[in-house]
Design a protein around this motif. Sequence first.
Motif, mmCIF file in Angstrom:
data_model
loop_
_atom_site.group_PDB
_atom_site.id
_atom_site.type_symbol
_atom_site.label_atom_id
_atom_site.label_comp_id
_atom_site.label_asym_id
_atom_site.label_seq_id
_atom_site.Cartn_x
_atom_site.Cartn_y
_atom_site.Cartn_z
ATOM 1 N N PRO A 250 0.838 -1.209 0.000
ATOM 2 C CA PRO A 250 0.000 0.000 0.000
ATOM 3 C C PRO A 250 0.869 1.252 0.000
ATOM 4 N N LYS A 251 0.612 2.128 -0.959
ATOM 5 C CA LYS A 251 1.395 3.352 -1.082
ATOM 6 C C LYS A 251 0.447 4.528 -1.245
ATOM 7 N N VAL A 252 0.557 5.488 -0.345
ATOM 8 C CA VAL A 252 -0.269 6.689 -0.401
ATOM 9 C C VAL A 252 0.626 7.857 -0.814
ATOM 10 N N ILE A 437 2.910 -2.851 8.257
ATOM 11 C CA ILE A 437 4.065 -1.970 8.467
ATOM 12 C C ILE A 437 4.129 -0.915 7.369
ATOM 13 N N TYR A 438 3.890 -1.319 6.116
ATOM 14 C CA TYR A 438 3.893 -0.345 5.020
ATOM 15 C C TYR A 438 2.813 0.719 5.235
ATOM 16 N N ILE A 440 1.594 1.712 8.095
ATOM 17 C CA ILE A 440 2.036 2.577 9.203
ATOM 18 C C ILE A 440 3.055 3.592 8.694
ATOM 19 N N MET A 441 3.996 3.136 7.858
ATOM 20 C CA MET A 441 4.993 4.051 7.299
ATOM 21 C C MET A 441 4.324 5.123 6.452
ATOM 22 N N GLY A 442 3.304 4.725 5.683
ATOM 23 C CA GLY A 442 2.581 5.698 4.877
ATOM 24 C C GLY A 442 1.870 6.735 5.731
ATOM 25 N N ALA A 443 1.276 6.288 6.840
ATOM 26 C CA ALA A 443 0.590 7.209 7.744
ATOM 27 C C ALA A 443 1.580 8.181 8.391
ATOM 28 N N LEU A 444 2.779 7.683 8.738
ATOM 29 C CA LEU A 444 3.804 8.566 9.301
ATOM 30 C C LEU A 444 4.251 9.607 8.287
ATOM 31 N N ALA A 445 4.420 9.169 7.038
ATOM 32 C CA ALA A 445 4.812 10.101 5.985
ATOM 33 C C ALA A 445 3.731 11.165 5.786
ATOM 34 N N ALA A 446 2.470 10.748 5.826
ATOM 35 C CA ALA A 446 1.361 11.699 5.663
ATOM 36 C C ALA A 446 1.345 12.733 6.782
ATOM 37 N N ARG A 447 1.897 12.352 7.934
ATOM 38 C CA ARG A 447 1.968 13.267 9.077
ATOM 39 C C ARG A 447 3.132 14.252 8.936
#
Length: 511
Positions: A250-252, A437-438, A440-447
């Motif tokens: 998943p990539k946002v 995990i991917y 979660i990483m995407g959500a952190l990047a969005a933050r």
Amino acid sequence: MGDRVLELANIGKTFAGVTVLRNVNLQLQKGEVHALIGENGAGKSTLIKILSGYFPPDRGGEIRMNGKPVVFYNPKDAMKASIHTIYQELTLCPLMSVAENIVLDKQHFFPGLLQKKRGFRELAMKALERLGQADIDPGSLVKDLSIAQQQVVEIAKAITSNAQIVLMDEPTSSISQSDADKLFNIIRGLKADQVTVVYISHRLHEIDGIADRITVLRDGDLVGTVNKAEVTERDLIRMMVGRELTTMYPKVNVPIAEPALRVENLSSEGAFRNISFDVRKGEIFGIGGLVGAKRTELLEALFGLRPITAGRILVNGKEFTPKSPRQAIRKRIAFVTEDRKKSGLILCLPVYENISLINAQEKVPFGWLDWRRLFRIAEKQRKALNIRLARMEQTVRTLSGGNQQKVALAKWLEFQPEVILFDEPTRGIDIGAKTEIYSIMGALAARGTAIVMVSSELPELLSVADRIMVLREGEMKGIVRREEATQEMIMSLAALKHTAAAGGLQERRQQ
């Protein structure tokens, strides 16, 4: 292949009232490669430990070897029954020679001191030659060998013990692709010699290349055993997770802001030299390369674990030279290490204490810790990351690999880091946990968090990272954008000495 060499009937296992295996039935055939797969916590490791003699099955379960019931009271009993296990954490004696390790349980066959030394060496040489690994010196100390070579020594121990069944637990988790290819050839050789191999891995492409049959476990239950030729990778994923995964990676797409981290001509003597890159807020910056590329060493330098001998680091535009992890943490830099068990977690402590480790560093009145507050923080992160556990007080060593990885990440999140360094964030965890995990990483990047991710898995880098920097032997060979990158391009940069031949990428640097 075809003769049944081992059969498990109604195998179950319960620990302190928690059932981890239920009525598992499994048959192994002579000379087959039988893959055992499932998510973390599915029961694979417990089943292997029952087969290895570490745990007895619950009452009602039975193991039969060549049609006869057997009982293993300890690992030695399993070895006497010609079952040999190669664990993820190898069990060799590092200060003994290759030959001494291979004959460790066979020394009574060699009377007399001189006969022993000569016999040790001859037996070891024959075993290594049989495995196509005659370049390994039987006189070398095990501590001087690579992980891949140590695995060969473990396999040599097995075949000199006339093993009928060899159990391999995640054998490629810490070795390069070229070493993995050599291992697969060894496995094919064992199969040709009618040795049965049970192969545990989260890497489905490996299983597709070597397995004859595949058994899938989920939540302690047997989902089924299938012939490899009759299933697709998507079928196996559905069996493992019990649902359809719409996407593995998943990539946002999120807005990319100004640089949070800038590295200019950074060097660390004996590790890497003249590394330059920046990572922007909201960006996932991948770092690829082969074993020995010094990717981990670069992250260690950024976190204050390795001395910087030249160059400079800027965090939010201000120069910063980390002398220790404490200084890096004060700059809101977090580091999720590659080996969570050795350097990311304290396995003997409860989950809530592990999650609270970083927040416990904050100054508190009179030096007293507010454990109620820390427990609330831990519970908040447990919910946010969907960490699956029985209770917060259980020790972290009892969690599955995927949930351990979430705990290793959770301890950093409450203090809201501006830069997170991930070293192999999905190593040793299952497909479902990887996808989480991917996300979660995407959500952190969005933050707005700037993320640096080292990974040895090319599909992961190509799918998750916005840009990818490639290192080779401590030197930077190029930075490419995700939309331009291919596996061939990344491997060319990682492997070729003259990187200009790899597509003129020596530098699309800092575009």
